[in-house]
Design a protein around this motif. Structure first.
Motif, PDB file in Angstrom:
ATOM      1  N   LEU A 102       0.830  -1.206   0.000  1.00 19.89           N
ATOM      2  CA  LEU A 102       0.000   0.000   0.000  1.00 19.89           C
ATOM      3  C   LEU A 102       0.863   1.254   0.000  1.00 19.89           C
ATOM      4  N   ALA A 103       1.884   1.283   0.859  1.00 20.81           N
ATOM      5  CA  ALA A 103       2.733   2.468   0.963  1.00 20.81           C
ATOM      6  C   ALA A 103       3.441   2.765  -0.350  1.00 20.81           C
ATOM      7  N   ALA A 104       3.951   1.735  -1.009  1.00 22.24           N
ATOM      8  CA  ALA A 104       4.688   1.938  -2.257  1.00 22.24           C
ATOM      9  C   ALA A 104       3.780   2.451  -3.370  1.00 22.24           C
ATOM     10  N   TYR A 105       2.622   1.834  -3.537  1.00 17.90           N
ATOM     11  CA  TYR A 105       1.738   2.230  -4.636  1.00 17.90           C
ATOM     12  C   TYR A 105       1.102   3.592  -4.380  1.00 17.90           C
ATOM     13  N   CYS A 106       0.784   3.889  -3.125  1.00 19.86           N
ATOM     14  CA  CYS A 106       0.266   5.224  -2.818  1.00 19.86           C
ATOM     15  C   CYS A 106       1.340   6.287  -3.031  1.00 19.86           C
ATOM     16  N   ALA A 107       2.582   5.964  -2.672  1.00 19.84           N
ATOM     17  CA  ALA A 107       3.673   6.914  -2.898  1.00 19.84           C
ATOM     18  C   ALA A 107       3.830   7.202  -4.387  1.00 19.84           C
ATOM     19  N   ALA A 108       3.722   6.162  -5.208  1.00 22.60           N
ATOM     20  CA  ALA A 108       3.848   6.347  -6.655  1.00 22.60           C
ATOM     21  C   ALA A 108       2.715   7.200  -7.214  1.00 22.60           C
ATOM     22  N   ALA A 109       1.533   7.105  -6.598  1.00 17.81           N
ATOM     23  CA  ALA A 109       0.369   7.851  -7.078  1.00 17.81           C
ATOM     24  C   ALA A 109       0.233   9.220  -6.420  1.00 17.81           C
ATOM     25  N   GLY A 110       1.005   9.471  -5.350  1.00 17.06           N
ATOM     26  CA  GLY A 110       0.862  10.723  -4.623  1.00 17.06           C
ATOM     27  C   GLY A 110      -0.377  10.765  -3.755  1.00 17.06           C
ATOM     28  N   ILE A 111      -0.811   9.602  -3.266  1.00 18.10           N
ATOM     29  CA  ILE A 111      -1.997   9.491  -2.412  1.00 18.10           C
ATOM     30  C   ILE A 111      -1.538   9.157  -0.991  1.00 18.10           C
ATOM     31  N   PRO A 112      -2.010   9.860   0.043  1.00 19.16           N
ATOM     32  CA  PRO A 112      -1.595   9.546   1.418  1.00 19.16           C
ATOM     33  C   PRO A 112      -1.987   8.118   1.816  1.00 19.16           C
ATOM     34  N   ALA A 113      -1.075   7.441   2.523  1.00 22.39           N
ATOM     35  CA  ALA A 113      -1.315   6.078   3.000  1.00 22.39           C
ATOM     36  C   ALA A 113      -1.217   6.042   4.518  1.00 22.39           C
ATOM     37  N   ILE A 114      -2.097   5.261   5.145  1.00 28.17           N
ATOM     38  CA  ILE A 114      -2.109   5.067   6.595  1.00 28.17           C
ATOM     39  C   ILE A 114      -2.051   3.571   6.859  1.00 28.17           C
ATOM     40  N   VAL A 115      -1.126   3.134   7.715  1.00 20.89           N
ATOM     41  CA  VAL A 115      -1.034   1.710   8.030  1.00 20.89           C
ATOM     42  C   VAL A 115      -1.078   1.511   9.536  1.00 20.89           C
ATOM     43  N   LEU A 116      -1.832   0.503   9.959  1.00 21.66           N
ATOM     44  CA  LEU A 116      -1.934   0.109  11.360  1.00 21.66           C
ATOM     45  C   LEU A 116      -1.286  -1.258  11.506  1.00 21.66           C
ATOM     46  N   LEU A 117      -0.235  -1.328  12.339  1.00 18.78           N
ATOM     47  CA  LEU A 117       0.528  -2.556  12.515  1.00 18.78           C
ATOM     48  C   LEU A 117       0.475  -3.003  13.970  1.00 18.78           C
ATOM     49  N   PRO A 118       0.461  -4.313  14.228  1.00 19.81           N
ATOM     50  CA  PRO A 118       0.572  -4.785  15.614  1.00 19.81           C
ATOM     51  C   PRO A 118       2.004  -4.610  16.115  1.00 19.81           C
ATOM     52  N   LYS A 119       2.177  -3.896  17.201  1.00 13.54           N
ATOM     53  CA  LYS A 119       3.507  -3.568  17.715  1.00 13.54           C
ATOM     54  C   LYS A 119       4.304  -4.830  18.038  1.00 13.54           C
ATOM     55  N   ASP A 120       5.566  -4.834  17.590  1.00 19.29           N
ATOM     56  CA  ASP A 120       6.530  -5.905  17.883  1.00 19.29           C
ATOM     57  C   ASP A 120       6.133  -7.253  17.290  1.00 19.29           C
ATOM     58  N   MET A 121       5.286  -7.265  16.267  1.00 23.56           N
ATOM     59  CA  MET A 121       4.842  -8.536  15.692  1.00 23.56           C
ATOM     60  C   MET A 121       5.224  -8.699  14.231  1.00 23.56           C
ATOM     61  N   ILE A 122       5.984  -7.745  13.672  1.00 26.73           N
ATOM     62  CA  ILE A 122       6.446  -7.897  12.301  1.00 26.73           C
ATOM     63  C   ILE A 122       7.954  -7.683  12.271  1.00 26.73           C
ATOM     64  N   SER A 123       8.583  -8.152  11.212  1.00 32.49           N
ATOM     65  CA  SER A 123      10.034  -8.048  11.126  1.00 32.49           C
ATOM     66  C   SER A 123      10.457  -6.608  10.861  1.00 32.49           C
ATOM     67  N   THR A 124      11.696  -6.295  11.228  1.00 37.08           N
ATOM     68  CA  THR A 124      12.239  -4.956  10.974  1.00 37.08           C
ATOM     69  C   THR A 124      12.228  -4.644   9.483  1.00 37.08           C
ATOM     70  N   ALA A 125      12.547  -5.648   8.668  1.00 36.11           N
ATOM     71  CA  ALA A 125      12.564  -5.446   7.218  1.00 36.11           C
ATOM     72  C   ALA A 125      11.183  -5.065   6.699  1.00 36.11           C
ATOM     73  N   GLN A 126      10.133  -5.645   7.285  1.00 39.32           N
ATOM     74  CA  GLN A 126       8.776  -5.294   6.869  1.00 39.32           C
ATOM     75  C   GLN A 126       8.372  -3.921   7.392  1.00 39.32           C
ATOM     76  N   LEU A 127       8.777  -3.598   8.614  1.00 42.13           N
ATOM     77  CA  LEU A 127       8.395  -2.326   9.222  1.00 42.13           C
ATOM     78  C   LEU A 127       8.979  -1.135   8.472  1.00 42.13           C
ATOM     79  N   ILE A 128      10.216  -1.273   7.997  1.00 44.54           N
ATOM     80  CA  ILE A 128      10.877  -0.128   7.375  1.00 44.54           C
ATOM     81  C   ILE A 128      10.279   0.205   6.012  1.00 44.54           C
TER      82      ILE A 128
END
Length: 454
Positions: free
Chosen positions: A162-188
């Motif tokens: 979502l973040a990548a495609y919204c960035a390409a389109a110039g559309i704001p993106a909001i993501v809600l993630l469970p804290k400490d439950m995803i990898s650092t590579a995914q979070l960044i």
């Protein structure tokens, strides 16, 4: 005479309840059920199956926008309402279909293939659905609709796409993630692409409930898989692997299952391919779940008579740590249509399946490990014959999960009761020829003995 194609949202339960694709709607307003995208199949069938195969093959991975994308190369059966200039594409699809010859031999399979959907722009299959959803939002904005942002709950991969495609389109993106439950590579990934990122002290299901409420109250567009536009992109995995097999149908497709949108998508792709004359039969489908998050598996054991949401327990397959999957109704219907089965994998089984695959040249994510471990059980149970052509859907790139790989080889997964059978650690020695020579010869001898024993 030019062809005209149309599509709309249709309730899964109410035949006469439908909505335009540019409406902001995720559930049937009559019964509250899920929606799916329906296509005017009569229009699609005006071309023969042979004509569609030729057209899709001509477009496949070409440089012509937007048809070089393996999703938009099938635009007529994906989302014909988006004008070409509003398509937001990263040239997604076209991922490798790998013949896993050595791994297949170890498992007793002659024709095992891995569909490497993680070889994509953001490293997972989620790109395939997100290009359709963000393109539709882009189309709606171009038509004058006010959409302040697009939001999702995520266990990692959805937020990256979502973040990548919204960035390409110039559309704001909001993501809600469970804290400490995803990898650092995914979070960044969403952080790097400029998404407004919230780490919530809850699990995925808690994030999902909150993002639905935010979208409902604040007119923010919802990007999770209950939005069936994403299914339209993900279903092209089915069409693409048929293309890669010169339109031959495999015997089995094994799919990791969490929120269960992917099995629904592939099933839809195969069904529509058959309706359009691209193929004349269907494969069987299998869903693989982590034993720590296995509500569909338990429902399958009960003949799908009941479905009990659960609180998912911690699993190394973090992206499918989902106890209350949104697409369960779609998934069950799909499995029943395809005479499908559901299998589960323990943490020890999935971790060792990953490592075994890596030893054969792959670099698998833990969710692919779930699918490979489930396949091993299916073979043992006699569901899959040795000569069957089997496709395992690899949903993400292993590089998204470096901590999982490191901890496996360092034997630091005891909390998950993993006993690593394929550990491989670097050996620290002096920088001297004799020491290196001796270490190399010993390693070669050990591997030769191990291979002979195997």
């Amino acid at each position: 005479m030019p062809y005209y194609y149309d599509a709309w949202f249709q309730c899964l339960n109410c035949d006469d309840e439908h909505y335009r694709l540019n409406e902001i709607v995720y559930h049937c307003q009559r019964c509250g059920g899920l929606l799916e995208v329906r296509h005017n199949m009569e229009s699609l069938q005006r071309r023969s199956g042979g004509e569609w195969r030729t057209l899709f093959d001509q477009r496949y991975m070409s440089s012509v926008h937007p048809y070089g994308s393996s999703v938009w190369g099938k635009k007529e059966m994906v989302c014909p309402l988006v004008e070409d200039e509003n398509v937001v594409s990263m040239y997604e699809g076209g991922s490798n279909l790998l013949w896993a010859e050595r791994l297949g031999t170890e498992l007793g399979m002659e024709d095992l293939w891995i569909k490497q959907c993680g070889n994509s722009h953001t490293g997972s299959f989620k790109d395939l659905g997100m290009t359709v959803l963000v393109s539709m939002v882009n189309q709606m904005i171009a038509e004058g609709q006010s959409i302040p942002a697009v939001a999702c709950a995520s266990t990692g991969d959805t937020s990256a796409a979502l973040a990548a495609y919204c960035a390409a389109a110039g559309i704001p993106a909001i993501v809600l993630l469970p804290k400490d439950m995803i990898s650092t590579a995914q979070l960044i990934q969403p952080i790097a692409n400029g998404a407004f990122t919230l780490a919530l002290r809850t699990d995925f299901d808690g994030c999902m409930a909150l993002v639905q409420e935010i979208c409902r109250r604040d007119q923010i567009y919802l990007a999770n898989s209950m939005n069936s536009l994403r299914i339209e992109g993900q279903k092209t995995i089915a069409i693409e692997l048929l293309q890669q097999f010169h339109w031959e149908v495999p015997d089995w497709v094994v799919i990791p299952g969490g929120n269960l949108g992917n099995v629904s998508a592939l099933g839809k792709g195969f069904i529509e391919a058959k309706q359009m004359g691209l193929i004349d039969k269907l494969p069987r489908l299998a869903v693989a779940q982590a034993a720590q998050a296995n509500p569909l598996y338990l429902s399958y054991l009960d003949g799908f008579r009941t479905f009990e949401p659960q609180t998912a327990r911690d699993t190394l397959a973090s992206a499918i740590k989902i106890g209350n999957p949104v697409s369960r109704e779609r998934a069950i219907r799909t499995l029943q249509h395809f005479d499908g089965i559901v299998e589960e994998a323990t943490e020890d089984e999935l971790a060792n399946a990953c490592a075994r695959a890596d030893r054969n040249g792959l670099f698998t994510c833990p969710h692919t490990g779930v699918a490979l471990a489930a396949l091993k059980k299916m073979i043992a149970a006699g569901h899959v014959e040795s000569k069957s052509r089997v496709i395992v859907i690899s949903t993400a790139h292993g590089l998204k999960f470096p901590d999982f790989k490191v901890k496996y080889h360092e034997d630091r997964l005891q909390e998950f009761r993993v006993e690593p059978k394929h550990r491989n650690m670097p050996i620290e020695i002096e920088a001297e020829y004799e020491a290196v020579h001796r270490a190399v010869l010993e390693a070669i001898e050990q591997r030769t003995l191990a291979a002979a024993g195997h």
